[in-house]
Design a protein around this motif. Structure first.
Motif, mmCIF file in Angstrom:
data_model
loop_
_atom_site.group_PDB
_atom_site.id
_atom_site.type_symbol
_atom_site.label_atom_id
_atom_site.label_comp_id
_atom_site.label_asym_id
_atom_site.label_seq_id
_atom_site.Cartn_x
_atom_site.Cartn_y
_atom_site.Cartn_z
ATOM 1 N N ALA A 104 0.855 -1.190 0.000
ATOM 2 C CA ALA A 104 0.000 0.000 0.000
ATOM 3 C C ALA A 104 0.889 1.237 0.000
ATOM 4 O O ALA A 104 2.098 1.139 0.140
ATOM 5 C CB ALA A 104 -0.888 -0.011 1.227
ATOM 6 N N GLN A 105 0.270 2.407 -0.148
ATOM 7 C CA GLN A 105 1.033 3.643 -0.238
ATOM 8 C C GLN A 105 2.008 3.777 0.922
ATOM 9 O O GLN A 105 1.625 3.657 2.075
ATOM 10 C CB GLN A 105 0.076 4.824 -0.220
ATOM 11 N N PRO A 106 3.276 4.010 0.619
ATOM 12 C CA PRO A 106 4.269 4.050 1.681
ATOM 13 C C PRO A 106 4.140 5.258 2.620
ATOM 14 O O PRO A 106 4.437 5.142 3.787
ATOM 15 C CB PRO A 106 5.598 4.093 0.933
ATOM 16 N N PHE A 107 3.696 6.400 2.123
ATOM 17 C CA PHE A 107 3.589 7.573 3.000
ATOM 18 C C PHE A 107 2.128 7.965 3.169
ATOM 19 O O PHE A 107 1.390 8.065 2.203
ATOM 20 C CB PHE A 107 4.361 8.769 2.421
ATOM 21 N N ARG A 108 1.761 8.191 4.420
ATOM 22 C CA ARG A 108 0.412 8.684 4.701
ATOM 23 C C ARG A 108 0.494 10.144 5.091
ATOM 24 O O ARG A 108 1.526 10.601 5.589
ATOM 25 C CB ARG A 108 -0.188 7.942 5.885
ATOM 26 N N THR B 207 4.034 9.014 9.313
ATOM 27 C CA THR B 207 3.705 8.915 7.886
ATOM 28 C C THR B 207 3.920 7.509 7.339
ATOM 29 O O THR B 207 3.351 7.135 6.330
ATOM 30 C CB THR B 207 4.514 9.949 7.082
ATOM 31 N N ALA B 208 4.770 6.730 8.014
ATOM 32 C CA ALA B 208 5.062 5.349 7.585
ATOM 33 C C ALA B 208 5.603 4.601 8.797
ATOM 34 O O ALA B 208 5.963 5.224 9.802
ATOM 35 C CB ALA B 208 6.082 5.351 6.453
ATOM 36 N N ASP B 209 5.691 3.277 8.707
ATOM 37 C CA ASP B 209 6.349 2.504 9.765
ATOM 38 C C ASP B 209 7.772 3.031 9.918
ATOM 39 O O ASP B 209 8.433 3.340 8.917
ATOM 40 C CB ASP B 209 6.445 1.021 9.376
ATOM 41 N N GLY B 210 8.257 3.127 11.136
ATOM 42 C CA GLY B 210 9.618 3.627 11.312
ATOM 43 C C GLY B 210 10.041 3.572 12.764
ATOM 44 O O GLY B 210 9.398 2.911 13.582
ATOM 45 N N ALA B 211 11.125 4.253 13.068
ATOM 46 C CA ALA B 211 11.630 4.304 14.438
ATOM 47 C C ALA B 211 11.936 5.753 14.790
ATOM 48 O O ALA B 211 12.285 6.557 13.912
ATOM 49 C CB ALA B 211 12.897 3.457 14.566
ATOM 50 N N ILE B 212 11.812 6.061 16.081
ATOM 51 C CA ILE B 212 12.112 7.432 16.531
ATOM 52 C C ILE B 212 13.621 7.661 16.395
ATOM 53 O O ILE B 212 14.422 6.925 16.986
ATOM 54 C CB ILE B 212 11.726 7.628 18.015
ATOM 55 N N LEU C 84 10.172 16.400 15.918
ATOM 56 C CA LEU C 84 10.432 14.972 16.030
ATOM 57 C C LEU C 84 10.837 14.438 14.652
ATOM 58 O O LEU C 84 10.313 14.870 13.638
ATOM 59 C CB LEU C 84 9.159 14.283 16.538
ATOM 60 N N VAL C 85 11.807 13.513 14.665
ATOM 61 C CA VAL C 85 12.293 12.925 13.418
ATOM 62 C C VAL C 85 12.125 11.406 13.488
ATOM 63 O O VAL C 85 12.503 10.777 14.482
ATOM 64 C CB VAL C 85 13.789 13.256 13.190
ATOM 65 N N LEU C 86 11.531 10.833 12.442
ATOM 66 C CA LEU C 86 11.410 9.372 12.342
ATOM 67 C C LEU C 86 12.320 8.864 11.229
ATOM 68 O O LEU C 86 12.489 9.529 10.214
ATOM 69 C CB LEU C 86 9.980 8.954 11.987
ATOM 70 N N ARG C 87 12.869 7.678 11.455
ATOM 71 C CA ARG C 87 13.686 7.025 10.441
ATOM 72 C C ARG C 87 12.872 5.910 9.802
ATOM 73 O O ARG C 87 12.215 5.136 10.494
ATOM 74 C CB ARG C 87 14.922 6.422 11.109
ATOM 75 N N HIS C 88 12.894 5.855 8.465
ATOM 76 C CA HIS C 88 12.172 4.808 7.731
ATOM 77 C C HIS C 88 13.115 4.136 6.749
ATOM 78 O O HIS C 88 14.110 4.709 6.333
ATOM 79 C CB HIS C 88 11.007 5.404 6.926
ATOM 80 N N GLU C 89 12.739 2.932 6.352
ATOM 81 C CA GLU C 89 13.464 2.215 5.312
ATOM 82 C C GLU C 89 12.427 1.862 4.247
ATOM 83 O O GLU C 89 11.494 1.118 4.524
ATOM 84 C CB GLU C 89 14.054 0.937 5.936
ATOM 85 N N LEU C 90 12.590 2.435 3.061
ATOM 86 C CA LEU C 90 11.611 2.202 2.003
ATOM 87 C C LEU C 90 12.301 1.952 0.682
ATOM 88 O O LEU C 90 13.155 2.756 0.276
ATOM 89 C CB LEU C 90 10.700 3.425 1.834
ATOM 90 N N ASP C 91 11.947 0.870 0.014
ATOM 91 C CA ASP C 91 12.553 0.527 -1.278
ATOM 92 C C ASP C 91 14.076 0.589 -1.198
ATOM 93 O O ASP C 91 14.744 1.074 -2.113
ATOM 94 C CB ASP C 91 12.021 1.469 -2.380
#
Ligand SMILES: [Zn+2]
Length: 338
Positions: free
Chosen positions: A23-27, A92-97, A113-120
Protein backbone atom coordinates in the motif's frame (compact mmCIF):
# COMPACT_ATOMS: atom_id res chain seq x y z
CA UNK A 1 -18.53 -21.56 -14.65
CA UNK A 2 -15.27 -20.80 -12.83
CA UNK A 3 -15.32 -22.08 -9.32
CA UNK A 4 -12.07 -21.62 -7.44
CA UNK A 5 -10.73 -24.70 -5.76
CA UNK A 6 -9.52 -24.34 -2.22
CA UNK A 7 -5.99 -23.94 -3.36
CA UNK A 8 -6.81 -21.36 -6.03
CA UNK A 9 -8.68 -19.50 -3.35
CA UNK A 10 -5.60 -19.57 -1.14
CA UNK A 11 -3.57 -18.09 -4.01
CA UNK A 12 -6.14 -15.32 -4.47
CA UNK A 13 -5.90 -14.49 -0.77
CA UNK A 14 -2.11 -14.45 -0.98
CA UNK A 15 -2.19 -12.10 -3.99
CA UNK A 16 -4.55 -9.77 -2.12
CA UNK A 17 -2.32 -9.67 0.94
CA UNK A 18 0.80 -8.98 -1.18
CA UNK A 19 -1.03 -6.08 -2.84
CA UNK A 20 -2.13 -4.60 0.46
CA UNK A 21 1.37 -4.88 1.95
CA UNK A 22 2.53 -2.67 -0.96
CA UNK A 23 0.00 0.00 0.00
CA UNK A 24 1.03 3.64 -0.24
CA UNK A 25 4.27 4.05 1.68
CA UNK A 26 3.59 7.57 3.00
CA UNK A 27 0.41 8.68 4.70
CA UNK A 28 -0.67 12.23 5.41
CA UNK A 29 0.55 13.02 8.95
CA UNK A 30 -2.73 14.51 10.22
CA UNK A 31 -6.45 13.93 9.61
CA UNK A 32 -6.44 16.78 7.06
CA UNK A 33 -7.11 14.88 3.82
CA UNK A 34 -7.91 17.90 1.62
CA UNK A 35 -4.63 17.29 -0.20
CA UNK A 36 -6.35 14.62 -2.31
CA UNK A 37 -9.61 16.53 -2.81
CA UNK A 38 -10.35 18.65 -5.89
CA UNK A 39 -9.36 22.27 -5.18
CA UNK A 40 -8.38 21.17 -1.68
CA UNK A 41 -5.09 23.07 -1.61
CA UNK A 42 -6.46 26.11 0.28
CA UNK A 43 -7.80 23.79 2.99
CA UNK A 44 -4.58 21.78 3.18
CA UNK A 45 -1.60 24.14 2.85
CA UNK A 46 -1.13 27.18 5.09
CA UNK A 47 0.50 30.12 3.31
CA UNK A 48 2.47 32.86 4.99
CA UNK A 49 0.55 35.93 6.23
CA UNK A 50 -1.49 37.44 3.40
CA UNK A 51 0.01 35.10 0.80
CA UNK A 52 -1.58 32.26 -1.18
CA UNK A 53 -1.36 28.56 -0.25
CA UNK A 54 1.62 28.03 -2.57
CA UNK A 55 3.81 29.72 0.06
CA UNK A 56 3.05 26.73 2.32
CA UNK A 57 4.51 24.27 -0.19
CA UNK A 58 8.11 23.11 -0.69
CA UNK A 59 10.70 25.12 -2.59
CA UNK A 60 11.51 28.75 -3.41
CA UNK A 61 8.15 29.96 -2.17
CA UNK A 62 9.04 32.38 0.64
CA UNK A 63 9.91 36.10 0.50
CA UNK A 64 8.71 36.37 -3.12
CA UNK A 65 10.78 33.38 -4.18
CA UNK A 66 14.05 34.41 -2.53
CA UNK A 67 13.79 32.07 0.45
CA UNK A 68 13.62 28.31 0.55
CA UNK A 69 10.96 26.34 2.49
CA UNK A 70 12.15 22.76 2.96
CA UNK A 71 8.84 21.15 3.86
CA UNK A 72 5.07 21.60 3.62
CA UNK A 73 2.81 23.37 6.13
CA UNK A 74 -0.38 21.39 6.80
CA UNK A 75 -3.38 23.29 8.18
CA UNK A 76 -4.99 22.50 11.52
CA UNK A 77 -8.50 21.01 11.51
CA UNK A 78 -9.19 20.73 15.23
CA UNK A 79 -9.17 23.52 17.82
CA UNK A 80 -9.85 23.79 21.53
CA UNK A 81 -12.11 26.47 23.03
CA UNK A 82 -9.27 29.00 22.91
CA UNK A 83 -8.62 28.33 19.22
CA UNK A 84 -5.42 26.40 19.85
CA UNK A 85 -4.70 23.49 17.46
CA UNK A 86 -5.27 20.00 18.90
CA UNK A 87 -4.80 17.79 15.82
CA UNK A 88 -3.04 14.50 16.53
CA UNK A 89 0.13 14.14 14.44
CA UNK A 90 0.71 10.63 13.13
CA UNK A 91 3.66 8.69 11.69
CA UNK A 92 3.71 8.91 7.89
CA UNK A 93 5.06 5.35 7.58
CA UNK A 94 6.35 2.50 9.77
CA UNK A 95 9.62 3.63 11.31
CA UNK A 96 11.63 4.30 14.44
CA UNK A 97 12.11 7.43 16.53
CA UNK A 98 15.41 8.99 15.45
CA UNK A 99 15.31 12.20 17.49
CA UNK A 100 13.02 14.67 19.20
CA UNK A 101 13.56 18.04 20.79
CA UNK A 102 11.21 19.38 23.42
CA UNK A 103 13.12 22.65 23.94
CA UNK A 104 11.16 24.91 21.60
CA UNK A 105 13.44 27.91 22.15
CA UNK A 106 16.36 26.03 20.57
CA UNK A 107 15.02 25.84 17.01
CA UNK A 108 12.80 27.60 14.51
CA UNK A 109 11.18 24.14 14.30
CA UNK A 110 10.07 24.61 17.94
CA UNK A 111 9.34 21.17 19.39
CA UNK A 112 10.12 18.67 16.64
CA UNK A 113 10.43 14.97 16.03
CA UNK A 114 12.29 12.92 13.42
CA UNK A 115 11.41 9.37 12.34
CA UNK A 116 13.69 7.03 10.44
CA UNK A 117 12.17 4.81 7.73
CA UNK A 118 13.46 2.22 5.31
CA UNK A 119 11.61 2.20 2.00
CA UNK A 120 12.55 0.53 -1.28
CA UNK A 121 16.07 0.10 0.11
CA UNK A 122 16.42 3.80 0.93
CA UNK A 123 16.93 5.31 4.36
CA UNK A 124 14.54 8.23 4.60
CA UNK A 125 13.49 10.49 7.46
CA UNK A 126 10.25 12.30 8.19
CA UNK A 127 10.24 15.43 10.32
CA UNK A 128 7.31 17.04 12.16
CA UNK A 129 7.73 20.55 13.56
CA UNK A 130 6.04 23.28 15.65
CA UNK A 131 4.53 20.55 17.87
CA UNK A 132 2.67 21.34 21.06
CA UNK A 133 4.14 18.22 22.59
CA UNK A 134 5.63 14.84 21.75
CA UNK A 135 3.86 11.71 23.07
CA UNK A 136 5.52 11.33 26.44
CA UNK A 137 6.27 7.60 26.39
CA UNK A 138 8.32 7.80 23.17
CA UNK A 139 12.02 7.03 23.27
CA UNK A 140 14.75 7.23 20.66
CA UNK A 141 14.98 3.88 18.85
CA UNK A 142 11.38 2.92 19.58
CA UNK A 143 9.39 1.56 16.63
CA UNK A 144 6.15 3.21 15.55
CA UNK A 145 3.53 2.10 13.06
CA UNK A 146 2.21 4.13 10.13
CA UNK A 147 -0.73 6.16 11.37
CA UNK A 148 0.27 5.89 15.03
CA UNK A 149 -0.12 9.12 17.02
CA UNK A 150 3.33 10.51 17.89
CA UNK A 151 2.64 14.12 18.85
CA UNK A 152 0.10 16.93 18.98
CA UNK A 153 0.05 19.91 16.64
CA UNK A 154 1.10 23.21 18.17
CA UNK A 155 2.60 26.60 17.33
CA UNK A 156 6.08 26.32 18.84
CA UNK A 157 9.03 28.06 17.18
CA UNK A 158 11.86 30.34 18.30
CA UNK A 159 11.32 32.95 15.60
CA UNK A 160 10.42 36.46 16.74
CA UNK A 161 7.24 36.66 14.66
CA UNK A 162 5.92 33.32 15.99
CA UNK A 163 3.01 31.43 14.41
CA UNK A 164 -0.47 32.94 14.74
CA UNK A 165 -3.46 30.80 15.76
CA UNK A 166 -5.03 31.04 12.32
CA UNK A 167 -1.78 29.78 10.71
CA UNK A 168 -1.48 26.79 13.08
CA UNK A 169 0.06 23.90 11.16
CA UNK A 170 2.48 21.01 11.27
CA UNK A 171 5.61 21.56 9.20
CA UNK A 172 6.31 18.22 7.52
CA UNK A 173 9.52 17.13 5.76
CA UNK A 174 10.78 14.02 3.98
CA UNK A 175 14.57 14.04 4.13
CA UNK A 176 17.73 12.23 3.22
CA UNK A 177 20.47 12.28 5.86
CA UNK A 178 23.76 13.93 4.82
CA UNK A 179 26.54 13.07 7.27
CA UNK A 180 26.85 11.63 10.79
CA UNK A 181 29.95 13.84 11.30
CA UNK A 182 27.76 16.94 11.07
CA UNK A 183 28.50 18.25 14.62
CA UNK A 184 32.27 18.33 13.97
CA UNK A 185 31.80 19.90 10.53
CA UNK A 186 29.46 22.54 11.98
CA UNK A 187 31.97 23.48 14.71
CA UNK A 188 34.61 24.01 12.05
CA UNK A 189 32.43 25.75 9.44
CA UNK A 190 30.45 27.95 11.85
CA UNK A 191 32.57 28.34 15.02
CA UNK A 192 30.34 31.12 16.36
CA UNK A 193 27.03 29.36 15.83
CA UNK A 194 25.32 27.05 18.27
CA UNK A 195 24.22 23.58 17.29
CA UNK A 196 21.85 22.19 19.90
CA UNK A 197 20.65 19.17 17.94
CA UNK A 198 23.81 17.23 17.06
CA UNK A 199 23.36 15.56 13.66
CA UNK A 200 19.62 16.27 13.77
CA UNK A 201 20.12 19.89 12.80
CA UNK A 202 17.90 20.69 9.81
CA UNK A 203 21.00 21.60 7.77
CA UNK A 204 22.02 17.93 7.87
CA UNK A 205 18.71 16.76 6.39
CA UNK A 206 18.18 17.30 2.66
CA UNK A 207 14.49 17.57 1.86
CA UNK A 208 12.60 15.98 -0.99
CA UNK A 209 9.39 17.71 -2.05
CA UNK A 210 6.72 15.88 0.04
CA UNK A 211 3.94 17.19 -2.20
CA UNK A 212 5.51 15.57 -5.27
CA UNK A 213 6.15 12.33 -3.37
CA UNK A 214 2.51 12.19 -2.22
CA UNK A 215 1.12 13.09 -5.66
CA UNK A 216 3.37 10.60 -7.43
CA UNK A 217 2.44 7.71 -5.15
CA UNK A 218 -1.24 8.67 -5.45
CA UNK A 219 -0.88 8.49 -9.24
CA UNK A 220 1.20 5.31 -9.36
CA UNK A 221 -0.42 3.42 -6.49
CA UNK A 222 1.41 0.19 -5.75
CA UNK A 223 3.85 0.85 -8.61
CA UNK A 224 5.31 3.81 -6.72
CA UNK A 225 8.95 3.26 -5.86
CA UNK A 226 10.83 5.77 -3.73
CA UNK A 227 14.20 4.85 -5.20
CA UNK A 228 12.92 5.55 -8.72
CA UNK A 229 11.41 8.81 -7.50
CA UNK A 230 14.78 9.94 -6.12
CA UNK A 231 16.68 8.74 -9.19
CA UNK A 232 14.34 10.70 -11.45
CA UNK A 233 14.99 14.11 -9.89
CA UNK A 234 15.73 16.91 -12.34
CA UNK A 235 19.41 17.80 -12.41
CA UNK A 236 20.39 21.33 -11.40
CA UNK A 237 24.09 20.76 -11.82
CA UNK A 238 26.79 18.16 -12.06
CA UNK A 239 29.95 18.30 -9.96
CA UNK A 240 33.12 16.28 -9.52
CA UNK A 241 34.19 15.46 -5.99
CA UNK A 242 37.76 14.23 -5.56
CA UNK A 243 36.94 11.85 -2.73
CA UNK A 244 36.32 8.12 -2.72
CA UNK A 245 34.97 7.62 0.78
CA UNK A 246 32.17 9.70 2.17
CA UNK A 247 29.06 8.69 4.13
CA UNK A 248 26.53 9.27 1.33
CA UNK A 249 28.20 6.45 -0.67
CA UNK A 250 27.64 3.91 2.08
CA UNK A 251 24.23 5.23 3.14
CA UNK A 252 22.79 5.45 -0.39
CA UNK A 253 24.69 2.85 -2.48
CA UNK A 254 21.64 2.30 -4.71
CA UNK A 255 22.19 5.80 -6.15
CA UNK A 256 25.65 4.85 -7.47
CA UNK A 257 25.85 3.98 -11.16
CA UNK A 258 28.32 1.55 -12.65
CA UNK A 259 31.34 2.69 -14.61
CA UNK A 260 33.32 -0.27 -16.07
CA UNK A 261 36.44 1.91 -16.56
CA UNK A 262 36.50 2.79 -12.87
CA UNK A 263 35.97 -0.86 -11.92
CA UNK A 264 39.10 -1.70 -13.95
CA UNK A 265 41.38 1.28 -13.26
CA UNK A 266 40.27 2.34 -9.81
CA UNK A 267 38.14 5.20 -8.56
CA UNK A 268 39.63 8.69 -8.11
CA UNK A 269 36.42 10.55 -7.37
CA UNK A 270 32.70 10.76 -8.04
CA UNK A 271 30.58 12.71 -10.46
CA UNK A 272 27.46 13.86 -8.62
CA UNK A 273 24.17 15.01 -10.09
CA UNK A 274 22.46 17.41 -7.68
CA UNK A 275 18.84 18.49 -7.78
CA UNK A 276 17.96 22.11 -6.99
CA UNK A 277 17.97 21.41 -3.26
CA UNK A 278 21.41 19.77 -3.50
CA UNK A 279 20.28 16.14 -3.16
CA UNK A 280 22.98 13.99 -4.83
CA UNK A 281 20.63 11.63 -6.66
CA UNK A 282 23.13 10.06 -9.07
CA UNK A 283 26.77 9.23 -8.33
CA UNK A 284 29.15 7.93 -10.99
CA UNK A 285 32.63 6.70 -10.01
CA UNK A 286 35.35 8.31 -12.15
CA UNK A 287 38.95 7.28 -12.87
CA UNK A 288 41.91 9.64 -12.51
CA UNK A 289 42.08 10.01 -16.31
CA UNK A 290 38.40 10.96 -16.44
CA UNK A 291 38.90 13.87 -14.04
CA UNK A 292 40.56 16.94 -15.54
CA UNK A 293 41.21 19.60 -12.91
CA UNK A 294 42.97 19.22 -9.57
CA UNK A 295 40.44 21.03 -7.36
CA UNK A 296 38.58 18.94 -4.77
CA UNK A 297 35.21 20.18 -6.07
CA UNK A 298 34.60 21.06 -9.67
CA UNK A 299 31.43 22.27 -11.32
CA UNK A 300 30.93 20.44 -14.63
CA UNK A 301 27.60 21.75 -15.87
CA UNK A 302 24.50 23.72 -14.91
CA UNK A 303 20.96 23.16 -16.15
CA UNK A 304 20.03 26.83 -16.60
CA UNK A 305 16.28 26.34 -16.97
CA UNK A 306 16.20 24.39 -13.71
CA UNK A 307 18.24 27.14 -12.06
CA UNK A 308 15.80 29.80 -13.29
CA UNK A 309 12.86 27.74 -11.99
CA UNK A 310 14.41 27.24 -8.50
CA UNK A 311 17.23 29.74 -7.88
CA UNK A 312 16.89 30.41 -4.15
CA UNK A 313 19.25 27.74 -2.76
CA UNK A 314 22.11 29.48 -4.61
CA UNK A 315 24.17 26.32 -4.91
CA UNK A 316 25.63 27.75 -8.12
CA UNK A 317 26.12 31.38 -9.17
CA UNK A 318 26.79 33.03 -12.51
CA UNK A 319 29.72 35.49 -12.59
CA UNK A 320 29.80 37.21 -15.95
CA UNK A 321 29.21 34.37 -18.39
CA UNK A 322 30.73 31.69 -16.11
CA UNK A 323 28.94 29.43 -13.66
CA UNK A 324 30.65 28.70 -10.35
CA UNK A 325 29.81 26.84 -7.19
CA UNK A 326 28.27 29.32 -4.76
CA UNK A 327 29.09 29.43 -1.06
CA UNK A 328 26.08 27.22 -0.34
CA UNK A 329 27.21 24.73 -2.97
CA UNK A 330 30.70 24.58 -1.47
CA UNK A 331 29.30 24.19 2.03
CA UNK A 332 27.09 21.34 0.92
CA UNK A 333 29.99 19.50 -0.77
CA UNK A 334 32.25 20.08 2.28
CA UNK A 335 29.59 18.65 4.58
CA UNK A 336 28.90 15.75 2.24
CA UNK A 337 32.58 14.76 2.19
CA UNK A 338 33.56 15.70 5.77
ZN1 LIG B 1 7.03 25.20 7.31
Amino acid sequence: MFKPSQWQFALLLLAASVTSSRAQPFRLPTANGAFFEPDGEERFFVGTIGKPWLTGTFGCVRSDGRKFHEGIDIRSLQRDSRGEPTDPVTATADGAIAYFSTHPSLSNYGNYLVLRHELDGLEIYSLYAHLKNVRDDLKVGQNVKAGEVIAAMGRTTNTREGISKDRAHVHFELDLFVNEHFPAWHRKAFPNQRNDHAEWNGQNLLGLDPRLVLLEQHKQGTNFNLLNFVRNQTELCRVIVRDTQFPWLTRYPSLIERNPAAEKEGVAGYELSLNYNGVPFRLVPRTASEIRGKAKYQLLSVNESEYRAHPCRRLVVKRGSRWELGQNGNHLLELLTY
